[in-house]
Structure formats: structure tokens, C-alpha cells
Design a protein around this motif. Sequence first.
Motif, mmCIF file in Angstrom:
data_model
loop_
_atom_site.group_PDB
_atom_site.id
_atom_site.type_symbol
_atom_site.label_atom_id
_atom_site.label_comp_id
_atom_site.label_asym_id
_atom_site.label_seq_id
_atom_site.Cartn_x
_atom_site.Cartn_y
_atom_site.Cartn_z
ATOM 1 N N ARG A 5 -5.891 -10.466 -4.254
ATOM 2 C CA ARG A 5 -5.483 -9.090 -3.999
ATOM 3 C C ARG A 5 -5.909 -8.203 -5.168
ATOM 4 O O ARG A 5 -5.659 -8.500 -6.314
ATOM 5 C CB ARG A 5 -3.981 -9.012 -3.825
ATOM 6 C CG ARG A 5 -3.471 -7.590 -3.677
ATOM 7 C CD ARG A 5 -2.020 -7.570 -3.414
ATOM 8 N NE ARG A 5 -1.837 -7.865 -2.001
ATOM 9 C CZ ARG A 5 -0.656 -8.015 -1.439
ATOM 10 N NH1 ARG A 5 0.430 -7.930 -2.139
ATOM 11 N NH2 ARG A 5 -0.564 -8.279 -0.156
ATOM 12 N N ASN B 30 2.910 -5.982 5.671
ATOM 13 C CA ASN B 30 2.408 -5.428 4.412
ATOM 14 C C ASN B 30 2.780 -3.961 4.282
ATOM 15 O O ASN B 30 2.784 -3.222 5.271
ATOM 16 C CB ASN B 30 0.885 -5.569 4.330
ATOM 17 C CG ASN B 30 0.449 -7.006 4.233
ATOM 18 O OD1 ASN B 30 1.201 -7.852 3.747
ATOM 19 N ND2 ASN B 30 -0.744 -7.298 4.704
ATOM 20 N N SER C 64 1.799 -7.254 10.270
ATOM 21 C CA SER C 64 1.564 -8.087 9.089
ATOM 22 C C SER C 64 2.724 -8.068 8.101
ATOM 23 O O SER C 64 2.854 -8.973 7.289
ATOM 24 C CB SER C 64 0.294 -7.624 8.378
ATOM 25 O OG SER C 64 0.475 -6.331 7.832
#
Length: 198
Positions: A43, A162, A160
Motif C-alpha cells: 500500500r 476500504n 471492500s
Amino acid sequence: MLPRIAICLLALGLAACQGRNPYTAESTSLPAAPAESTAGEVRGVYPAAALDFSSYRNWSWRGLPAGTAALAPEELQEIVADALEQRGLRASTDLSPATLQVSAAARTETRERQVYDDYGSYYGRGRYGSDYGLWGSRPLVRTYREDVVVVRIELFDAASGNAVWSNQAEARSTGSRAERKDAVRTAVQRALGDYPPR
């Protein structure tokens, strides 16, 4: 003699500048991510794909909002829901499942604000003329304590999980309960002021 030497040195300097430039304006693109890596492991190494915020139409709560001593969680929930509605995001229903999950929290903080005043006086004769006089000033700093309400809103992708967007804003919170509720409403509008990102 001296001007001739200066002209010769200048000519030599200009001749030295006529060479080929070794620096070129080239750039190469980033290499593709290694096949064995996953998005969670690296990431921040590779740029994330741009999000299409127009695909987010419906929302649901990720958890009940946390209120403050001056505002119940249900009131904060109502204020945030109204602000999301103004931005084209609708609450999810059975026919339209949520594509976004919303988390909101509000807290009250005490801040100090300083106001600076410069008081002065003039003694003498002929303030603007060429006569004599004396000017003196003394700064006066006043410190005020004020309560502010800070609202933080986070949006998560429902599929997701996120985080896709977050922001916080504050507004001065004084006076009656209705005025404090207006301050929360102002802070929510400020926090959502730059949604969707451009």
C-alpha cells in the motif's frame, strides 16, 4: 590591452557553451506491480487507481454516530443524513443496497482565541509637522475561551470496506441548545463541502 583580454575571455566562454547538452527531458513510466504482490501488502508504493465517486449512490450507517453532551446521536444522524441527501446520496433500501457506509462522530472542544489591539498615544506639538513630539504604543492582547464542535465524517466502500473519503470540520458552539445544533449543522456542511473530490 585590458579590453582585448576581456573580449577574448568572453569569446572563449561563449565557445565553451556551444557543446551538446547531456541532460535530456525524458521520463519513463512506473513499472507494473509484481505479480506476487497484493494491494494490501504494498500500500502506498504504487499509485492507487482513481475512484469513480459517481458510482456511489446509496449509503447506510457503518455504526451509530457518536454524539456529544449537547447533541444526541439520533440528532447527529439526522443532520448527516440530510447533508448527504443534498449531495445526491440516498439512504439504502431493499431495492437499492448501499454502496457506501458512513461513519460520523462529533465532539466538543475548548479553544483559546487571541485578539491583538495596539493602543497608542501622542504627546507633544505638531503631530504631522516638523515640530517635536513623542509617540508611544502598548499592545493589548485579550484571550477568549470558546467551545467548538468538531465533526468527523468517514465514507467506506460497502463492498471492500476500504475508506474512500474522510474529512472533519468545526464550528463555534455557543448559546442555547438550538444554537449548538445549528453549529453542528454548519460543521457537517463544512466537512462535506468538498465531497465529491474533484
